[in-house]
Motif scaffolding. Structure first.
Motif, PDB file in Angstrom:
ATOM      1  N   LYS A 345       0.835  -1.209   0.000  1.00  0.00           N
ATOM      2  CA  LYS A 345       0.000   0.000   0.000  1.00  0.00           C
ATOM      3  C   LYS A 345       0.870   1.260   0.000  1.00  0.00           C
ATOM      4  CE  LYS A 345      -3.893  -2.119  -0.128  1.00  0.00           C
ATOM      5  NZ  LYS A 345      -4.696  -2.074  -1.378  1.00  0.00           N
ATOM      6  N   ASP A 346       2.087   1.144   0.531  1.00  0.00           N
ATOM      7  CA  ASP A 346       2.999   2.296   0.512  1.00  0.00           C
ATOM      8  C   ASP A 346       3.351   2.704  -0.911  1.00  0.00           C
ATOM      9  OD1 ASP A 346       3.039   2.376   3.256  1.00  0.00           O
ATOM     10  OD2 ASP A 346       4.911   1.233   3.437  1.00  0.00           O
ATOM     11  N   GLN A 347       3.353   1.725  -1.824  1.00  0.00           N
ATOM     12  CA  GLN A 347       3.687   2.009  -3.220  1.00  0.00           C
ATOM     13  C   GLN A 347       2.454   2.305  -4.059  1.00  0.00           C
ATOM     14  OE1 GLN A 347       6.900   2.413  -4.007  1.00  0.00           O
ATOM     15  NE2 GLN A 347       7.233   1.946  -1.825  1.00  0.00           N
ATOM     16  N   MET A 348       1.285   2.353  -3.415  1.00  0.00           N
ATOM     17  CA  MET A 348       0.039   2.696  -4.117  1.00  0.00           C
ATOM     18  C   MET A 348      -0.667   3.824  -3.359  1.00  0.00           C
ATOM     19  SD  MET A 348      -1.340  -1.082  -5.310  1.00  0.00           S
ATOM     20  CE  MET A 348      -0.933  -2.004  -3.817  1.00  0.00           C
ATOM     21  N   PHE A 350      -1.806   6.836  -4.347  1.00  0.00           N
ATOM     22  CA  PHE A 350      -2.574   7.850  -5.066  1.00  0.00           C
ATOM     23  C   PHE A 350      -4.074   7.600  -4.983  1.00  0.00           C
ATOM     24  CE2 PHE A 350       1.473   7.281  -7.529  1.00  0.00           C
ATOM     25  CZ  PHE A 350       2.094   8.436  -7.052  1.00  0.00           C
ATOM     26  N   THR A 351      -4.820   8.716  -4.937  1.00  0.00           N
ATOM     27  CA  THR A 351      -6.285   8.640  -4.931  1.00  0.00           C
ATOM     28  C   THR A 351      -6.902   9.320  -6.142  1.00  0.00           C
ATOM     29  OG1 THR A 351      -6.377  10.658  -3.577  1.00  0.00           O
ATOM     30  CG2 THR A 351      -6.395   8.534  -2.409  1.00  0.00           C
ATOM     31  N   GLU A 352      -6.099  10.121  -6.859  1.00  0.00           N
ATOM     32  CA  GLU A 352      -6.561  10.813  -8.053  1.00  0.00           C
ATOM     33  C   GLU A 352      -5.533  10.633  -9.163  1.00  0.00           C
ATOM     34  OE1 GLU A 352      -9.409  12.272  -8.483  1.00  0.00           O
ATOM     35  OE2 GLU A 352     -10.096  12.097  -6.384  1.00  0.00           O
ATOM     36  N   PRO A 353      -5.966  10.431 -10.413  1.00  0.00           N
ATOM     37  CA  PRO A 353      -5.006  10.298 -11.514  1.00  0.00           C
ATOM     38  C   PRO A 353      -4.049  11.490 -11.625  1.00  0.00           C
ATOM     39  CG  PRO A 353      -7.180   9.604 -12.222  1.00  0.00           C
ATOM     40  CD  PRO A 353      -7.354  10.192 -10.859  1.00  0.00           C
ATOM     41  N   SER A 354      -4.501  12.667 -11.274  1.00  0.00           N
ATOM     42  CA  SER A 354      -3.637  13.848 -11.357  1.00  0.00           C
ATOM     43  C   SER A 354      -2.427  13.726 -10.445  1.00  0.00           C
ATOM     44  CB  SER A 354      -4.438  15.106 -11.004  1.00  0.00           C
ATOM     45  OG  SER A 354      -4.938  15.035  -9.678  1.00  0.00           O
ATOM     46  N   PRO A 418      -5.556   2.768 -15.317  1.00  0.00           N
ATOM     47  CA  PRO A 418      -6.914   2.194 -15.345  1.00  0.00           C
ATOM     48  C   PRO A 418      -7.592   2.176 -13.979  1.00  0.00           C
ATOM     49  CG  PRO A 418      -5.244   0.499 -15.691  1.00  0.00           C
ATOM     50  CD  PRO A 418      -4.537   1.803 -15.752  1.00  0.00           C
ATOM     51  N   ASP A 419      -6.796   2.057 -12.914  1.00  0.00           N
ATOM     52  CA  ASP A 419      -7.358   2.078 -11.558  1.00  0.00           C
ATOM     53  C   ASP A 419      -6.333   2.766 -10.669  1.00  0.00           C
ATOM     54  OD1 ASP A 419      -8.437   1.713  -9.086  1.00  0.00           O
ATOM     55  OD2 ASP A 419      -8.395  -0.475  -9.126  1.00  0.00           O
ATOM     56  N   VAL A 420      -6.583   4.028 -10.348  1.00  0.00           N
ATOM     57  CA  VAL A 420      -5.591   4.808  -9.600  1.00  0.00           C
ATOM     58  C   VAL A 420      -5.309   4.205  -8.229  1.00  0.00           C
ATOM     59  CG1 VAL A 420      -7.260   6.412  -8.577  1.00  0.00           C
ATOM     60  CG2 VAL A 420      -4.898   7.154  -9.006  1.00  0.00           C
ATOM     61  N   ALA A 421      -6.292   3.546  -7.644  1.00  0.00           N
ATOM     62  CA  ALA A 421      -6.101   2.975  -6.303  1.00  0.00           C
ATOM     63  C   ALA A 421      -5.072   1.856  -6.300  1.00  0.00           C
ATOM     64  CB  ALA A 421      -7.429   2.459  -5.757  1.00  0.00           C
ATOM     65  N   THR A 422      -4.870   1.206  -7.438  1.00  0.00           N
ATOM     66  CA  THR A 422      -3.886   0.111  -7.517  1.00  0.00           C
ATOM     67  C   THR A 422      -2.662   0.498  -8.346  1.00  0.00           C
ATOM     68  OG1 THR A 422      -5.012  -0.844  -9.456  1.00  0.00           O
ATOM     69  CG2 THR A 422      -5.682  -1.634  -7.275  1.00  0.00           C
ATOM     70  N   TYR A 423      -2.537   1.792  -8.696  1.00  0.00           N
ATOM     71  CA  TYR A 423      -1.366   2.221  -9.469  1.00  0.00           C
ATOM     72  C   TYR A 423      -0.137   2.151  -8.567  1.00  0.00           C
ATOM     73  CZ  TYR A 423       1.837   4.802 -12.377  1.00  0.00           C
ATOM     74  OH  TYR A 423       2.932   5.154 -13.135  1.00  0.00           O
TER      75      TYR A 423
END
Length: 608
Positions: A345-348, A350-354, A418-423
């Protein structure tokens, strides 16, 4: 006149003029050769109008080449042959060393294209980066014209939408595209009769990609986007006319064609698709794959040589990854660490694509501080980081699209989210080095801005050089102030591992009969990418045989040349000048790059 209706006579007329300019005793060979280079450039513009648009040329913005048609391929065979014959009239003693190098690139390009055009399965000059395309399998789920055209249609890529003429050009270009789709279905039916068809899994991925182009309302349609962003200075008459024309193009032409294509794929093509994954299962498949190895690596390496090289690189990089993992302080084995990186989760965060885009821009700010220590030249062109369009995001990899020669249109670094929560950001620094600075943006911009090069060397060209340089650029992170975070350094190793794995799985799939599942499993066991990302990658290799080999083969050669130069020149080695030597002749086949760097070393590594 449309490109798909240009006759052989038109091409031969061009070469009649070329023949009249051939050097004779007492004439200026340099001026004559420059003229030949210019003719070659004009020829390349004509045969690949989308690449022409990408470079900022405007005169072919209303055309798409029907590059799988028989007349088009016959024209190419005749014309490449004419250029090759004309090139033999020159001697290395009568032109400059730079011209001689460029001439050898022209000869390489002509020879490799002719070899492909005479192959029973391959056709040349796809609008997708001037790469080989399959005549009987012209459409796919990735790197395929229907995806590229949709990208152009959005109005934010290389197709200009600034003037009324631009808008009219696009309507004509779409007409050409529809002819291409008709030809594609004819060719795919021919492929079915000959047993030359796509793997079923790839067709299954392609079919839903067509859905939005069939079902979206006209006003919500991607191809209607330019109408929603028309320049304010357009007259009411033009605005009304174009709105009506684009609406009619979508409802009366595009939607029916896509529906016909999708029905063909579902009802006729998919039932006949193959279960096998690689080219080796097709008629003339092994011979075709050997050609594609040569095309994409510019070497005569064999399937076995590349496969074994890949395995040795995987072993070497795994040792480095183990050391990096231990420095991070992780206690489990490397495969457990892969899973940890995939799911951390530390490497993911982001909550917004921006936020993903902002992260890449912050990397740019850091690199700029150290860039002049490693490079003493930089391009005029800028670039922007942009999210990949939704219609292709699920199957896309990060990519770079160059700006125009005059820098009026910036380059674009596309990032799929495609899914910012898992980027996962663990390899973002290496990815930026590869796609942007000093990778693709840097190299390709310098190449097309170089006024000392003939114009035919300005576009992307040799993938093994372009991708080899970008992978080499990833290794410059510490010299450019990056990889201070050990996770990001591990990410760089992971990116390199990804390219080493490609040597194994691409040759495995197409040369050794591996299944899709075998290739997926090999990747899962040796890298930290997610399973979904790995599946997408393996299916990419299935669709574009040999292309994935270019990265690692090119990188290894550039790194080999640097090590050789550092050893031979000692304190006289200058990293800035080495990079100049690699970058100032355009995209070169590896044999020519090696020849050039060897000559530079023998000359004491002097600045040229």
């Amino acid at each position: 006149m449309k490109l798909h209706s240009i006759t052989l006579l038109l091409f031969l007329t061009l070469f009649t003029a070329c023949k009249e300019q051939k050097p004779t005793p007492g004439r200026d060979d340099s001026a004559s050769l420059d003229s030949l280079f210019q003719d070659y450039y004009q020829f390349k513009q004509r045969i690949n109008p989308i690449e022409s648009s990408k470079g900022g040329e405007t005169k072919y913005n209303d055309r798409i080449a029907n590059y799988i048609s028989d007349p088009y391929q016959k024209n190419l065979i005749a014309t490449y042959g004419q250029f090759l014959e004309a090139s033999k009239k020159y001697d290395s003693t009568s032109v400059s060393p730079e011209q001689w190098m460029s001439l050898k690139v022209l000869q390489w390009d002509s020879n490799i294209k002719l070899e492909g055009l005479n192959n029973k399965m391959v056709t040349i000059a796809s609008p997708i980066y001037d790469m080989p395309s399959f005549e009987l399998m012209p459409l796919g789920q990735i790197s395929s014209l229907q995806l590229y055209v949709a990208q152009l249609a959005a109005g934010k890529s290389v197709q200009p939408f600034h003037t009324v003429k631009d808008y009219d050009n696009w309507l004509e270009r779409v007409d050409d595209y529809l002819v291409f789709l008709d030809t594609s279905m004819v060719k795919m039916k021919e492929g079915m009769s000959k047993g030359v068809v796509l793997p079923k899994v790839l067709t299954e991925k392609m079919i839903p990609q067509l859905d939005p182009f069939i079902t979206d309302a006209v006003e919500d349609h991607l191809f209607f986007t330019p109408i929603t962003t028309m320049p304010e200075e357009f007259s009411k008459e033009d605005r009304d006319r174009l709105t009506l024309a684009y609406s009619g193009m979508i409802s009366d032409k595009l939607k029916p064609k896509y529906k016909t294509l999708q029905q063909f794929l579902i009802q006729e093509y998919l039932p006949g698709c193959r279960e096998s994954s690689g080219l080796g299962a097709l008629p003339n498949g092994p011979e075709t794959y050997n050609y594609l190895i040569k095309y994409h690596t510019t070497t005569n390496m064999t399937v076995d040589e590349i496969h074994e090289l890949g395995k040795s690189e995987v072993t070497r990089i795994l040792i480095e990854m183990e050391n990096a993992k231990n420095k991070i302080g992780f206690k489990g084995d490397i495969k457990v660490f892969f899973e940890h990186i995939r799911t951390s989760k530390d490497q993911m965060p982001f909550t917004e694509p921006s936020q993903v885009i902002d992260n890449f821009n912050s990397i740019k700010d850091r690199i700029v501080l150290k860039l002049k220590e490693v490079f003493d030249i930089s391009p005029k062109a800028d670039f922007e980081v942009r999210r990949t369009e939704a219609f292709r995001e699920a199957s896309a990899s990060a990519e770079y699209v160059p700006g125009t020669k005059d820098a009026s249109r910036a380059g674009i670094f596309y990032v799929p989210i495609p899914d910012v929560a898992t980027y996962n950001k663990y390899a973002n620094e290496a990815l930026f080095l590869h796609e942007a600075i000093p990778g693709h943006h840097y190299q390709l911009s310098l190449q097309q801005e170089n006024k000392n090069l003939p114009e035919f060397l300005h576009p992307e060209s040799m993938g093994v050089f372009v991708e080899g340089w970008a992978l080499y650029a990833e290794s410059l992170g510490k010299e450019l102030g990056l990889y201070e975070d050990p996770i990001q350094y591990f990410g760089m190793l992971s990116m390199e591992m990804h390219r080493a794995i490609r040597l194994v799985v691409d040759t495995g799939i197409h040369g050794k009969g591996w299944t899709r599942e075998q290739a997926i499993q090999y990747s899962l066991e040796n890298e930290a990418e997610s399973e979904d990302a790995i599946i997408s990658e393996i299916e990419r290799y299935m669709a574009t045989p040999g292309q994935a080999l270019s990265y690692k083969i090119g990188q290894l050669k550039i790194r080999e040349m640097r090590t050789r130069a550092e050893s031979a020149l000692g304190e006289g080695f200058n990293i800035q000048e080495f990079h100049n030597q690699v970058l100032n002749s355009g995209s070169l086949p590896l044999v020519l790059l090696e020849e050039k760097i060897e000559a530079w070393i023998k000359n004491g590594g002097k600045k040229s």
